[in-house]
Design an enzyme around this catalytic site. Structure first.
Site, short mmCIF file in Angstrom:
data_model
loop_
_atom_site.label_atom_id
_atom_site.label_comp_id
_atom_site.label_asym_id
_atom_site.label_seq_id
_atom_site.Cartn_x
_atom_site.Cartn_y
_atom_site.Cartn_z
N LYS A 44 0.85 -1.20 0.00
CA LYS A 44 0.00 0.00 0.00
C LYS A 44 0.88 1.25 0.00
O LYS A 44 2.09 1.17 0.28
CB LYS A 44 -0.91 -0.03 1.23
CG LYS A 44 -0.17 -0.06 2.57
CD LYS A 44 -1.09 -0.50 3.70
CE LYS A 44 -0.36 -0.45 5.04
NZ LYS A 44 -1.16 -1.09 6.11
N TYR B 189 15.68 29.82 9.61
CA TYR B 189 14.41 30.43 9.98
C TYR B 189 14.26 30.50 11.49
O TYR B 189 14.50 29.53 12.21
CB TYR B 189 13.24 29.61 9.42
CG TYR B 189 13.01 29.80 7.95
CD1 TYR B 189 12.76 31.05 7.41
CD2 TYR B 189 13.03 28.70 7.09
CE1 TYR B 189 12.54 31.22 6.05
CE2 TYR B 189 12.80 28.86 5.73
CZ TYR B 189 12.55 30.13 5.21
OH TYR B 189 12.33 30.29 3.88
C1 LIG Z 1 -0.45 -2.01 6.77
C2 LIG Z 1 -1.03 -3.33 7.13
C3 LIG Z 1 -0.20 -4.46 7.26
C4 LIG Z 1 1.31 -4.39 7.23
O1 LIG Z 1 1.76 -3.91 8.48
P1 LIG Z 1 3.32 -3.85 8.83
O2 LIG Z 1 3.34 -3.45 10.25
O3 LIG Z 1 3.89 -2.80 7.93
O4 LIG Z 1 3.89 -5.18 8.55
C5 LIG Z 1 -0.80 -5.69 7.46
N1 LIG Z 1 -2.15 -5.80 7.55
C6 LIG Z 1 -2.97 -4.73 7.46
C7 LIG Z 1 -4.43 -4.93 7.59
C8 LIG Z 1 -2.43 -3.46 7.26
O5 LIG Z 1 -3.24 -2.40 7.21
#
Ligand SMILES: *Cc1c(COP(=O)(O)O)cnc(C)c1O
Length: 380
Positions: A39, A258
């Site tokens: 994702k 800044y």
């Molecule tokens: C993002 C996500 C993962 C992966 O999680 P990690 O901690 O990056 O391994 C797995 N399952 C779901 C449902 C997620 O949203």
């Protein structure tokens, strides 16, 4: 290779390390299958190249968050892979989802109903994952919906469930009591779906000493981030190097950047690098984080601005401070997790925030020594 034919810092993404991490997770989770969570554009590293490298290694299941991500990914992967959509089935996207062959993670009775109804309309059976909420209260069928589904299995007519999943809220804290509670609830719910493959673990879950069910969903550990507070045994996947753009020496009492939030206590040598919060180095690193030059720590002084960071390089020998010389932001001396800690955030947020300005390079990591020579010759 150049740090910057165009002035940008270089982000190197080591697909061999990614694949090595995949193999390691596979042996840890064995005999469970390891699915890859890609994702947010593969945690910012490029969902297509990441997923293709893992598919070549045998990975067959990929998780995106949104249908639009699945639409990008689906055509670039072999036919015998599945691309899941974690956030489920938004009203109005059913036909598109079916058309591209993405597998929605159905998170409510309403989503199940809409998927079943489009399946009937198309005169076909559509595959899906079912997600149950076991305590995180974010996504998935609530307990009353789980009971309703059990009492009315015809709701799934036209839907072929291929995975039952849930998600852990506290897997990065191995001793957290919620891990056991969610595990036990999941086992209990799974009894209502005999024969359906089960998936509970994210990266943190893979390192919990217990059964991993049939499939694990690995994200951050694939990308080299620490999945738990303990020691991180994953290989680093990214390195970032920026070229020095300017060096100056300022007297004691000089305000930096800044707001002049830093004032030099003594004569200080300052190097400016062309990376800022637009490149995912958050303002919380102002006067906190560091970079490394030829292995020597150079603290960030003053505020991180949009396009630049100023470093106190007083301890770095002059011969390493030519304009164009390489500055390590993530690499051999400073890990992704070090930066996340200094920025008071998590590695996930650093990764997905890296931004679009880097000169991206996919390949194997080289030693910093080779880099230094490359970068200097690029600058010359
Ligand atoms: C993002 C996500 C993962 C992966 O999680 P990690 O901690 O990056 O391994 C797995 N399952 C779901 C449902 C997620 O949203």
């Amino acid at each position: 290779m150049t740090v910057s034919s165009n002035g940008a810092a270089r982000l190197r993404i080591d697909l061999e390390a990614l694949v090595a991490n995949y193999r390691k997770l596979r042996s840890t989770a064995n005999p469970a299958q390891v699915a890859a969570v890609v994702k947010a554009d593969g945690y910012g590293l490029g969902a297509v190249p990441v997923a293709q490298a893992l598919a070549k290694e045998g990975c067959r299941q990929f998780f995106t968050a949104l249908l639009c991500e699945a639409m990008t990914l689906r055509p670039s992967l072999p036919q015998d892979t599945d691309v899941f959509v974690l956030n489920g089935l938004q009203p109005g996207t059913e036909e598109e989802c079916a058309a591209i062959g993405a597998v929605p993670v159905l998170n409510s009775l309403d989503q199940i109903e809409r998927w079943a109804s489009i399946a009937r309309r198309l005169g076909t059976t559509l595959r899906a994952a079912l997600q149950v909420d076991t305590g995180m209260s974010r996504l998935g069928l609530a307990p009353d919906e789980q009971a309703a589904l059990k009492g009315a299995p015809h709701l799934l007519d036209g839907v072929e469930p291929i995975l039952l999943m849930s998600h852990l809220a506290c897997a990065d804290e191995p001793d957290h009591a919620a891990n056991r509670v969610q595990h036990d609830r999941f086992v209990q719910v799974a009894r209502g779906f005999p024969g359906l493959p089960l998936a509970l673990d994210n990266s943190g879950g893979i390192f919990l000493a217990r059964s991993h069910f049939d499939v694990v969903r690995a994200g951050i550990a694939l990308y080299g981030g620490a999945a738990t507070g303990g020691e991180n045994s994953m290989a680093p996947v990214i390195s970032i190097k920026a070229p020095i753009v300017q060096v100056r020496t300022v007297p004691a009492g000089t305000g930096m950047g800044y707001g002049m939030s830093f004032r030099t206590k003594r004569e200080t040598r300052i190097a400016t690098i062309p990376v800022g919060y637009a490149d995912g180095f958050p303002r919380t690193l102002s006067n906190r984080g560091s970079a490394f030059i030829a292995g020597v720590r150079a603290p960030i002084v003053g505020r991180v601005s949009m396009d630049s960071i100023t470093l106190d390089v007083s301890n770095v020998p002059m011969r390493h401070l030519a304009v164009g010389a390489p500055v390590e932001l993530i690499g051999e001396h400073q890990s992704l997790d070090d930066v996340a800690r200094d920025a008071a955030t998590i590695s996930y947020e650093i990764l997905v925030g890296l931004g679009r300005r880097y000169a991206r390079e996919y390949g194997a990591l080289q030693t910093s020594r080779t880099d230094a020579v490359d970068l200097r010759s690029a600058a010359a």
